[in-house]
Design a protein around this motif. Sequence first.
Motif, short mmCIF file in Angstrom:
data_model
loop_
_atom_site.label_atom_id
_atom_site.label_comp_id
_atom_site.label_asym_id
_atom_site.label_seq_id
_atom_site.Cartn_x
_atom_site.Cartn_y
_atom_site.Cartn_z
N ILE A 1 35.58 -6.75 98.70
CA ILE A 1 35.65 -5.38 98.21
C ILE A 1 37.06 -5.04 97.74
CG2 ILE A 1 35.47 -2.94 98.87
CD1 ILE A 1 33.32 -3.76 100.85
N ARG B 1 35.89 1.50 96.03
CA ARG B 1 34.63 2.22 96.14
C ARG B 1 34.68 3.38 95.15
NH1 ARG B 1 32.82 6.74 98.85
NH2 ARG B 1 30.67 6.71 99.61
N ALA C 1 33.83 -6.73 105.61
CA ALA C 1 34.15 -6.17 104.30
C ALA C 1 35.15 -5.05 104.38
CB ALA C 1 32.87 -5.67 103.63
N GLY D 1 38.70 -5.40 103.17
CA GLY D 1 39.01 -5.24 101.77
C GLY D 1 39.81 -6.39 101.21
N LEU E 1 30.21 0.03 95.73
CA LEU E 1 31.29 -0.85 96.15
C LEU E 1 31.64 -1.80 95.01
CD1 LEU E 1 30.11 -1.73 99.76
CD2 LEU E 1 31.81 -0.03 99.10
N THR F 1 33.56 -5.21 93.73
CA THR F 1 33.94 -6.47 94.37
C THR F 1 34.47 -7.48 93.37
OG1 THR F 1 31.76 -7.54 94.12
CG2 THR F 1 32.07 -6.12 96.04
#
Length: 214
Positions: free
Chosen positions: A6, A9, A55, A58, A118, A120
């Motif tokens: 991640i 967001r 996750a 980050g 999210l 990624t």
Amino acid sequence: MGEPVIVGRVGRPHGVRGDVTIDVRTDLPERRFAPGSVLGRQAAGDSVTAAGVPAATGDSGTGTGGTGTGATSPLGATETSTQPVLRVVTSRWHSGRLLVRFDGVGDRNAAEALRGTLLTIDSDESGPPAEPDDDDGDLWWDRDLVGLRAQTPAGDPLGDVIDVVHSPAGEMLAISRAGGGEHLIPFVREIVPTVDLEAGHIVVDPPPGLLDLD
């Protein structure tokens, strides 16, 4: 392919042209969200890990002298907001918030539909954990540190690194204890003088009493 990591967001829309605010979860957002970068997208409830690290950690790097992140995904095809990746068209800072516009997201309604998504990257494409000219010290990915064996300068085993804790006071390594529980070790060069990824271990030289605090 590696596991998704991640980097941010999507927050609320900004304006009427499709810009969105980003809850940044990366140390170098200018690199991750540079125009042309392609990011994976997952619903907020999906399970995403980074090589065994939750996750929530980050896209962070950890070092005895600072933090840093790697490079953007190399995917090249233009995608729209209905597909599983998003291409950054523009990014800018406004009042301390990162604003991003994605390809195919042209109005406020489309931006609102992305809220909570999210963003990624693939861990295999994450690049080095710092910029080439970063002189703040050695840096490592959190996921590279987790799993390393910890030992004293004399070679006595202490346990394994099970987590990297990012706190306001600095980074801490959580090291498992043989009898259960964990040691929390400040990740500074004076206490962790050696990180040897090839050998799979770190050397911890704790000051007197540190290991008795847990």
